[in-house]
Design an enzyme around this catalytic site. Structure first.
Site, PDB file in Angstrom:
ATOM      1  N   HIS A 103       0.855  -1.191   0.000  1.00 51.17           N
ATOM      2  CA  HIS A 103       0.000   0.000   0.000  1.00 51.17           C
ATOM      3  C   HIS A 103       0.887   1.236   0.000  1.00 51.17           C
ATOM      4  O   HIS A 103       1.844   1.331   0.774  1.00 51.17           O
ATOM      5  CB  HIS A 103      -0.900   0.012   1.224  1.00 51.17           C
ATOM      6  CG  HIS A 103      -1.699   1.271   1.371  1.00 51.17           C
ATOM      7  ND1 HIS A 103      -2.376   1.846   0.309  1.00 51.17           N
ATOM      8  CD2 HIS A 103      -1.924   2.082   2.436  1.00 51.17           C
ATOM      9  CE1 HIS A 103      -2.988   2.938   0.724  1.00 51.17           C
ATOM     10  NE2 HIS A 103      -2.720   3.121   2.004  1.00 51.17           N
ATOM     11  N   HIS A 105       0.800   5.796  -0.900  1.00 49.34           N
ATOM     12  CA  HIS A 105       0.081   7.012  -1.273  1.00 49.34           C
ATOM     13  C   HIS A 105       0.940   7.791  -2.271  1.00 49.34           C
ATOM     14  O   HIS A 105       1.046   9.015  -2.182  1.00 49.34           O
ATOM     15  CB  HIS A 105      -0.205   7.879  -0.044  1.00 49.34           C
ATOM     16  CG  HIS A 105      -1.055   7.213   0.987  1.00 49.34           C
ATOM     17  ND1 HIS A 105      -0.971   7.519   2.322  1.00 49.34           N
ATOM     18  CD2 HIS A 105      -2.011   6.265   0.883  1.00 49.34           C
ATOM     19  CE1 HIS A 105      -1.831   6.777   3.006  1.00 49.34           C
ATOM     20  NE2 HIS A 105      -2.480   6.011   2.154  1.00 49.34           N
ATOM     21  N   ASP A 128       1.890  -3.970 -20.750  1.00 47.30           N
ATOM     22  CA  ASP A 128       2.795  -5.025 -20.288  1.00 47.30           C
ATOM     23  C   ASP A 128       2.492  -5.451 -18.860  1.00 47.30           C
ATOM     24  O   ASP A 128       2.319  -6.633 -18.565  1.00 47.30           O
ATOM     25  CB  ASP A 128       4.248  -4.527 -20.327  1.00 47.30           C
ATOM     26  CG  ASP A 128       4.821  -4.385 -21.713  1.00 47.30           C
ATOM     27  OD1 ASP A 128       4.242  -4.945 -22.658  1.00 47.30           O
ATOM     28  OD2 ASP A 128       5.851  -3.697 -21.847  1.00 47.30           O
ATOM     29  N   HIS A 168      -8.038   7.516  -1.774  1.00 50.55           N
ATOM     30  CA  HIS A 168      -7.148   6.909  -0.785  1.00 50.55           C
ATOM     31  C   HIS A 168      -5.741   6.721  -1.329  1.00 50.55           C
ATOM     32  O   HIS A 168      -4.829   7.444  -0.952  1.00 50.55           O
ATOM     33  CB  HIS A 168      -7.740   5.577  -0.314  1.00 50.55           C
ATOM     34  CG  HIS A 168      -6.997   4.954   0.817  1.00 50.55           C
ATOM     35  ND1 HIS A 168      -7.471   3.856   1.503  1.00 50.55           N
ATOM     36  CD2 HIS A 168      -5.802   5.240   1.393  1.00 50.55           C
ATOM     37  CE1 HIS A 168      -6.621   3.525   2.459  1.00 50.55           C
ATOM     38  NE2 HIS A 168      -5.595   4.345   2.388  1.00 50.55           N
ATOM     39  N   TYR A 222       9.126 -12.240 -21.729  1.00 45.71           N
ATOM     40  CA  TYR A 222      10.126 -11.259 -21.326  1.00 45.71           C
ATOM     41  C   TYR A 222      10.963 -11.750 -20.146  1.00 45.71           C
ATOM     42  O   TYR A 222      10.465 -12.417 -19.248  1.00 45.71           O
ATOM     43  CB  TYR A 222       9.429  -9.952 -20.948  1.00 45.71           C
ATOM     44  CG  TYR A 222      10.351  -8.878 -20.409  1.00 45.71           C
ATOM     45  CD1 TYR A 222      11.082  -8.067 -21.273  1.00 45.71           C
ATOM     46  CD2 TYR A 222      10.498  -8.692 -19.041  1.00 45.71           C
ATOM     47  CE1 TYR A 222      11.920  -7.081 -20.781  1.00 45.71           C
ATOM     48  CE2 TYR A 222      11.335  -7.712 -18.535  1.00 45.71           C
ATOM     49  CZ  TYR A 222      12.048  -6.911 -19.415  1.00 45.71           C
ATOM     50  OH  TYR A 222      12.881  -5.947 -18.923  1.00 45.71           O
TER      51      TYR A 222
END
Length: 232
Positions: A103, A105, A128, A168, A222
């Site tokens: 997580h 910001h 991709d 958020h 790749y």
């Protein structure tokens, strides 16, 4: 080595990995102060390892990473776990292929989240890594598993490993914690580039057939082939 000793060794290794991966969040300027976190599933156990709540990145150590069960209850650790633990535990319970959650910001991606607008697939890098637009999840308040439900509902029908939770920030998932960190880094990078392109005019969308082709190549061709001895 006994099963108990083996589990302890695995958790110790994951604590080291999760602690080290937090330095990638600061390295790529995805977080400020004590915001953001990395977590990882403990393979074969209904456990996760996550950052402690409100602890400075400079003060993170493997020992202060917190071990929780998949209901978010602390199993081992001297600190309270991240306030995102309930949400991430929900993700692990409902998406069994997810081995890591991140997580952040990060500013550009979070700016898109503030608008409630997906990041469009107008770059080959988006195709991709994300297989299409980076989607927006619903608004949800922190503290229970509401965010986790929004993440799962949004990503369950998407190829994207990242979701912009409205108002958020970014949640990214992956088969490993390192893969989830990579998705968070790439999400911020493309969010910035697409924002800049909009300052110049309307970005050109990529045709769906080309998105599918690019995604398949990047995910399956790749890079270097994995070896039988390659570690997580």
């Amino acid at each position: 080595m006994t099963a108990v000793a083996d589990t302890h060794a695995t958790i110790a290794s994951i604590r080291r990995e999760v602690c080290a991966l937090h330095s990638e969040l600061t390295r790529y300027q995805l977080v400020v102060w004590t915001a953001g976190n990395v977590s990882a599933r403990v393979p074969g156990q209904d456990l996760l390892v996550i950052k402690p709540s409100g602890v400075s990145y400079d003060d993170l150590t493997p020992d202060n990473m917190v071990v929780c069960d998949l209901d978010g209850r602390v199993v081992d650790g001297e600190h309270a776990p991240s306030s995102d633990t309930a949400a991430q535990a929900y993700v692990y319970r409902h998406l069994p292929d997810v081995g890591g959650v991140v997580h952040t910001h990060s500013p550009y991606a979070t700016a898109w989240a503030a608008r409630g607008e997906p990041i469009p697939c107008v770059l080959t890098m988006v195709a991709d890594e994300f297989g299409g637009d980076i989607p927006v999840g619903p608004f949800a308040v922190i503290g229970d598993d509401s965010i986790g439900r929004g993440i799962v509902e949004t990503l369950r029908d998407s190829r994207s490993p990242a979701v912009l939770m409205q108002n958020h920030g970014v949640f990214a998932v992956g088969p490993t914690a390192r893969a989830a960190v990579k998705a968070a880094v790439m999400c911020e990078d493309v969010a910035r580039t697409v924002h800049l392109s909009r300052q110049l005019g309307d970005p050109v969308p990529i045709e769906q057939s080309q998105i599918d082709r690019l995604f398949d190549r990047y995910q399956n061709v790749y890079g270097q082939p994995a070896t039988p001895t390659e570690e997580r």
